[in-house]
Write a protein that holds these residues in place. Structure first.
Motif, PDB file in Angstrom:
ATOM      1  N   GLU A 125       0.815  -1.211   0.000  1.00 41.66           N
ATOM      2  CA  GLU A 125       0.000   0.000   0.000  1.00 41.66           C
ATOM      3  C   GLU A 125       0.847   1.257   0.000  1.00 41.66           C
ATOM      4  O   GLU A 125       0.380   2.329  -0.402  1.00 41.66           O
ATOM      5  N   ASP A 126       2.093   1.171   0.456  1.00 45.43           N
ATOM      6  CA  ASP A 126       2.952   2.345   0.498  1.00 45.43           C
ATOM      7  C   ASP A 126       3.725   2.552  -0.794  1.00 45.43           C
ATOM      8  O   ASP A 126       4.455   3.536  -0.940  1.00 45.43           O
ATOM      9  N   GLY A 127       3.596   1.616  -1.746  1.00 45.98           N
ATOM     10  CA  GLY A 127       4.298   1.766  -3.012  1.00 45.98           C
ATOM     11  C   GLY A 127       3.603   2.751  -3.933  1.00 45.98           C
ATOM     12  O   GLY A 127       2.519   3.279  -3.635  1.00 45.98           O
ATOM     13  N   THR A 128       4.224   3.018  -5.070  1.00 51.28           N
ATOM     14  CA  THR A 128       3.669   3.935  -6.062  1.00 51.28           C
ATOM     15  C   THR A 128       3.118   3.131  -7.231  1.00 51.28           C
ATOM     16  O   THR A 128       3.777   2.230  -7.740  1.00 51.28           O
ATOM     17  N   VAL A 129       1.902   3.463  -7.647  1.00 51.83           N
ATOM     18  CA  VAL A 129       1.239   2.793  -8.760  1.00 51.83           C
ATOM     19  C   VAL A 129       1.262   3.714  -9.969  1.00 51.83           C
ATOM     20  O   VAL A 129       0.835   4.872  -9.891  1.00 51.83           O
ATOM     21  N   LEU A 130       1.770   3.199 -11.088  1.00 52.33           N
ATOM     22  CA  LEU A 130       1.820   3.946 -12.338  1.00 52.33           C
ATOM     23  C   LEU A 130       0.686   3.470 -13.239  1.00 52.33           C
ATOM     24  O   LEU A 130       0.554   2.285 -13.518  1.00 52.33           O
ATOM     25  N   ILE A 131      -0.149   4.407 -13.693  1.00 51.18           N
ATOM     26  CA  ILE A 131      -1.263   4.093 -14.587  1.00 51.18           C
ATOM     27  C   ILE A 131      -1.067   4.869 -15.873  1.00 51.18           C
ATOM     28  O   ILE A 131      -1.085   6.100 -15.879  1.00 51.18           O
ATOM     29  N   THR A 132      -0.859   4.152 -16.978  1.00 43.88           N
ATOM     30  CA  THR A 132      -0.778   4.814 -18.273  1.00 43.88           C
ATOM     31  C   THR A 132      -2.182   5.043 -18.803  1.00 43.88           C
ATOM     32  O   THR A 132      -3.069   4.206 -18.612  1.00 43.88           O
ATOM     33  N   GLY A 133      -2.400   6.155 -19.454  1.00 43.83           N
ATOM     34  CA  GLY A 133      -3.755   6.535 -19.835  1.00 43.83           C
ATOM     35  C   GLY A 133      -4.564   6.879 -18.601  1.00 43.83           C
ATOM     36  O   GLY A 133      -5.777   6.672 -18.550  1.00 43.83           O
ATOM     37  N   GLY A 134      -3.887   7.446 -17.610  1.00 40.44           N
ATOM     38  CA  GLY A 134      -4.494   7.625 -16.295  1.00 40.44           C
ATOM     39  C   GLY A 134      -5.605   8.639 -16.223  1.00 40.44           C
ATOM     40  O   GLY A 134      -6.404   8.600 -15.283  1.00 40.44           O
ATOM     41  N   THR A 135      -5.687   9.579 -17.187  1.00 37.72           N
ATOM     42  CA  THR A 135      -6.770  10.568 -17.141  1.00 37.72           C
ATOM     43  C   THR A 135      -7.926  10.186 -18.054  1.00 37.72           C
ATOM     44  O   THR A 135      -8.886  10.946 -18.176  1.00 37.72           O
ATOM     45  N   GLY A 136      -7.830   9.024 -18.710  1.00 43.32           N
ATOM     46  CA  GLY A 136      -8.942   8.546 -19.521  1.00 43.32           C
ATOM     47  C   GLY A 136     -10.029   7.942 -18.654  1.00 43.32           C
ATOM     48  O   GLY A 136      -9.912   7.872 -17.417  1.00 43.32           O
ATOM     49  N   THR A 137     -11.081   7.496 -19.279  1.00 38.05           N
ATOM     50  CA  THR A 137     -12.230   6.976 -18.526  1.00 38.05           C
ATOM     51  C   THR A 137     -11.852   5.769 -17.675  1.00 38.05           C
ATOM     52  O   THR A 137     -12.106   5.735 -16.466  1.00 38.05           O
ATOM     53  N   LEU A 138     -11.215   4.769 -18.289  1.00 37.54           N
ATOM     54  CA  LEU A 138     -10.846   3.568 -17.532  1.00 37.54           C
ATOM     55  C   LEU A 138      -9.753   3.856 -16.524  1.00 37.54           C
ATOM     56  O   LEU A 138      -9.763   3.337 -15.395  1.00 37.54           O
ATOM     57  N   GLY A 139      -8.775   4.697 -16.914  1.00 38.09           N
ATOM     58  CA  GLY A 139      -7.700   5.046 -15.985  1.00 38.09           C
ATOM     59  C   GLY A 139      -8.226   5.749 -14.754  1.00 38.09           C
ATOM     60  O   GLY A 139      -7.775   5.488 -13.629  1.00 38.09           O
ATOM     61  N   ALA A 140      -9.190   6.636 -14.943  1.00 33.64           N
ATOM     62  CA  ALA A 140      -9.770   7.355 -13.808  1.00 33.64           C
ATOM     63  C   ALA A 140     -10.535   6.416 -12.887  1.00 33.64           C
ATOM     64  O   ALA A 140     -10.452   6.521 -11.654  1.00 33.64           O
ATOM     65  N   ILE A 141     -11.274   5.471 -13.494  1.00 35.94           N
ATOM     66  CA  ILE A 141     -12.014   4.495 -12.674  1.00 35.94           C
ATOM     67  C   ILE A 141     -11.046   3.652 -11.857  1.00 35.94           C
ATOM     68  O   ILE A 141     -11.252   3.409 -10.655  1.00 35.94           O
ATOM     69  N   LEU A 142      -9.970   3.195 -12.499  1.00 36.19           N
ATOM     70  CA  LEU A 142      -8.986   2.380 -11.794  1.00 36.19           C
ATOM     71  C   LEU A 142      -8.317   3.178 -10.680  1.00 36.19           C
ATOM     72  O   LEU A 142      -8.101   2.665  -9.569  1.00 36.19           O
ATOM     73  N   GLU A 191     -10.618   1.553  -2.495  1.00 37.73           N
ATOM     74  CA  GLU A 191     -10.769   0.158  -2.111  1.00 37.73           C
ATOM     75  C   GLU A 191      -9.471  -0.501  -1.656  1.00 37.73           C
ATOM     76  O   GLU A 191      -9.494  -1.414  -0.837  1.00 37.73           O
ATOM     77  N   ARG A 192      -8.323  -0.050  -2.186  1.00 38.19           N
ATOM     78  CA  ARG A 192      -7.055  -0.701  -1.874  1.00 38.19           C
ATOM     79  C   ARG A 192      -6.129   0.143  -1.019  1.00 38.19           C
ATOM     80  O   ARG A 192      -5.029  -0.288  -0.678  1.00 38.19           O
ATOM     81  N   GLY A 193      -6.536   1.352  -0.670  1.00 36.87           N
ATOM     82  CA  GLY A 193      -5.744   2.175   0.235  1.00 36.87           C
ATOM     83  C   GLY A 193      -4.482   2.761  -0.364  1.00 36.87           C
ATOM     84  O   GLY A 193      -3.563   3.158   0.372  1.00 36.87           O
ATOM     85  N   VAL A 194      -4.377   2.851  -1.685  1.00 42.72           N
ATOM     86  CA  VAL A 194      -3.181   3.401  -2.320  1.00 42.72           C
ATOM     87  C   VAL A 194      -3.139   4.910  -2.115  1.00 42.72           C
ATOM     88  O   VAL A 194      -4.147   5.602  -2.261  1.00 42.72           O
ATOM     89  N   ARG A 195      -1.953   5.422  -1.762  1.00 37.74           N
ATOM     90  CA  ARG A 195      -1.811   6.855  -1.520  1.00 37.74           C
ATOM     91  C   ARG A 195      -0.815   7.513  -2.468  1.00 37.74           C
ATOM     92  O   ARG A 195      -0.657   8.721  -2.436  1.00 37.74           O
ATOM     93  N   HIS A 196      -0.132   6.740  -3.284  1.00 36.74           N
ATOM     94  CA  HIS A 196       0.850   7.309  -4.214  1.00 36.74           C
ATOM     95  C   HIS A 196       0.522   6.823  -5.622  1.00 36.74           C
ATOM     96  O   HIS A 196       0.674   5.645  -5.936  1.00 36.74           O
ATOM     97  N   LEU A 197       0.061   7.738  -6.449  1.00 33.69           N
ATOM     98  CA  LEU A 197      -0.338   7.425  -7.810  1.00 33.69           C
ATOM     99  C   LEU A 197       0.401   8.327  -8.797  1.00 33.69           C
ATOM    100  O   LEU A 197       0.590   9.530  -8.519  1.00 33.69           O
ATOM    101  N   VAL A 198       0.817   7.775  -9.909  1.00 36.76           N
ATOM    102  CA  VAL A 198       1.339   8.556 -11.022  1.00 36.76           C
ATOM    103  C   VAL A 198       0.469   8.253 -12.229  1.00 36.76           C
ATOM    104  O   VAL A 198       0.402   7.103 -12.683  1.00 36.76           O
ATOM    105  N   LEU A 199      -0.235   9.284 -12.719  1.00 36.41           N
ATOM    106  CA  LEU A 199      -1.147   9.121 -13.845  1.00 36.41           C
ATOM    107  C   LEU A 199      -0.514   9.731 -15.092  1.00 36.41           C
ATOM    108  O   LEU A 199      -0.233  10.931 -15.131  1.00 36.41           O
ATOM    109  N   LEU A 200      -0.273   8.911 -16.098  1.00 35.97           N
ATOM    110  CA  LEU A 200       0.339   9.365 -17.345  1.00 35.97           C
ATOM    111  C   LEU A 200      -0.697   9.353 -18.455  1.00 35.97           C
ATOM    112  O   LEU A 200      -1.479   8.418 -18.572  1.00 35.97           O
TER     113      LEU A 200
END
Length: 544
Positions: A497-514, A521-530
């Motif tokens: 939970e303390d790691g960083t999650v990288l989401i490509t297409g992060g501002t698209g519809t599916l990326g935003a939902i994820l 739901e998973r308690g993630v606090r560090h996100l990088v949206l590309l």
């Protein structure tokens, strides 16, 4: 001069008579009656269908062809199953594994009995689950034996993974290394079925209505994950040890019901109310599955909805009666026995899909006989543009119609593990494979090691008829797809939970939902949206 009008055209009758008597009139007529040329297209001889292969097409959704055996009165029926051709099978998962329902094995056996006039199933025992792979297909064989003195015939159901169709090898070979697995065995008998009562009094008098809301959620939680195709239970009642139910196929499957004796998804749904009832006796991690059917009779075919009566005759034995919407009998099962099966028993061999990985192999092939057909050689020197222009110019020359082009490359492919392809000539193979699909049968692609023996073997290589070959020290090798060893999969690392999650297409519809799911739901606090538009994308500010 006599004249006659034929379909609005004026015809010189005397000219016609003159031609008939041999005098020239400028018009050519047949020298005798009925001499003519046909201009209609003649149908080609069909050899790829079941009839052309000496088989009898049967048109069943699970079995496509049958063949009688020459040394007796038996028969073999064949078919192929996959999630691509039968997507509804994915809706039957047990303990996380998609398996063919036992009701489908029942359908296969009864249909095979129809082929030899023995449609009554005396007994069928399920010996091993038939796992449906995520990718690829399984070939199915149903074998029916000769009748014995009592008129009983043996019936068995086998399957094996469908072999991959490699280049130049599109058909299954009888010597394929995959072994056949026997999934069910039983006996068939002939003779008319005994009259059945039917279920005309409906809803069942004296029975108590049962709440069916949430049944499929309970079954899924217990490891019986029925998708929409198998969620056929509509209503249920109980009267002591007897259960009643109404089941129906979803609209997506109802249209195919008439092609089955009894659709496996419909028959499977018929017992879901009792399966749910026995969940209290099923330990965690195991499920009750049918393993033996006795006294199965089919009275009518093609039903898409059923009335059902289920009666316990022993603690683990059900007697089943099925009727249509009018109460007329459809089928009956004297005894259905179930047993507990664990997730480990359903796992594929080795814990992974044995058809998941393939690799390219270059086995040695036999040299062909002398080939008298015309062919020319083009040597590709590693310049892709030059090769393309040469091939295009060759096919533009109409004088080469009917001549094959043999394109020769040097070390463009690796036949043995110790070889390394020449990166300058390897792209020629990719280009020329595409050209082969555009000009089927006109291009032969041959890679050589430059040895004198290989150059001398070129004619024998072309004579094999293989579209692609490699010559090494004069030996001929052809590409084939073979199964690769499936490596052991390492256990997944625990979620950090303390790691960083990288989401490509992060501002698209599916990326935003994820992204929202990971945070909420998973308690993630560090996100990088590309994404390509970044903060300029609609809704990006709110998402941030």
């Amino acid at each position: 001069m006599a004249r006659i009008h034929v379909q609005g055209h004026r015809v010189d009758w005397t000219a016609l008579l003159g031609t008939a008597t041999g005098r020239s009139s400028g018009i050519d007529l047949p020298t005798y009656p009925f001499q003519r040329r046909r201009y209609w297209l003649e149908p080609a001889t069909r050899t790829g269908d079941a009839g052309g292969l000496g088989l009898a097409p049967i048109g069943h959704p699970l079995l496509r062809a049958a063949v009688g055996l020459p040394d007796g009165e038996g028969a073999v029926l064949t078919g192929s199953l996959s999630l691509a051709t039968h997507p509804w099978l994915a809706d039957h998962a047990v303990q996380g594994t998609v398996i063919l329902p036992g009701t489908a094995l029942l359908e296969l056996a009864i249909r095979a009995g129809d082929e030899v006039g023995a449609s009554a199933l005396d007994e069928l025992v399920v010996e091993a689950p038939l796992l449906v792979p995520d990718r690829g297909a399984v070939h199915v064989r149903v074998s029916v034996g000769d009748p014995d003195e009592a008129g009983l015939r043996s019936v068995t159901v086998h399957s094996r993974p469908a072999p991959p169709a490699g280049p130049g090898d599109p058909v299954e070979r009888l010597t394929d290394s995959a072994e056949w697995t026997r999934h069910a065995a039983g006996t068939l008998l002939s003779g008319p079925a005994a009259p059945a009562e039917g279920l005309h009094a409906w809803p069942p008098p004296g029975a108590t209505a049962l709440d069916t809301e949430g049944i499929y959620q309970d079954l899924a939680a217990a490891g019986l994950d029925y998708g929409p195709g198998f969620q056929g239970l509509r209503a249920a009642w109980r009267d002591g040890d007897t259960f009643y139910a109404e089941v129906a196929l979803p609209d997506a499957l109802a249209g195919e019901a008439e092609r089955y004796g009894l659709h496996p998804a419909l028959l499977d749904a018929a017992v879901h109310i009792t399966v749910h009832h026995r969940l209290v006796d099923s330990p965690p991690g195991v499920s009750r599955l049918p393993f033996a059917y006795t006294g199965v009779r089919l009275h009518a075919t093609g039903a898409s909805a059923l009335r059902v009566r289920l009666r316990y005759t022993e603690p683990e034995v059900l007697a089943i009666e099925l009727a249509d919407g009018t109460g007329a009998p459809v089928a009956s099962v004297e005894a259905l026995r179930a047993r507990l099966v664990s997730a480990e028993q359903l796992a594929p061999t080795g814990g992974a899909d044995r058809d998941a990985l393939f690799r390219l192999d270059w086995p040695e092939v036999t040299a062909g006989a002398s080939d008298e057909s015309a062919w020319e050689v083009l040597r590709a020197e590693g310049d892709l543009a030059v090769t393309l222009a040469a091939v295009q110019g060759w096919f533009a020359d109409e004088s080469r119609e009917g001549v094959r082009l043999v394109v020769l490359t040097r070390q463009a492919v690796a036949v043995d593990e110790g070889e390394t392809p020449d990166l300058a000539t390897a792209p020629d193979w990719g280009l020329l494979r595409s050209a082969q699909s555009e000009f089927p049968g006109r291009i032969v692609l041959v890679d050589t090691d430059g040895a004198a023996a290989s150059e001398a073997a070129l004619a024998a290589a072309v004579a094999t008829g293989e579209p692609q070959l490699a010559l090494r020290d004069g030996r001929l090798h052809a590409p084939r797809l073979v199964r690769a060893a499936v490596p052991e999969v390492e256990s997944a690392r625990p979620w950090d939970e303390d790691g960083t999650v990288l989401i490509t297409g992060g501002t698209g519809t599916l990326g935003a939902i994820l992204a929202r799911h990971l945070v909420a739901e998973r308690g993630v606090r560090h996100l990088v949206l590309l994404s390509r538009r970044g903060e300029r994308a609609p809704g990006a500010a709110e998402l941030r």
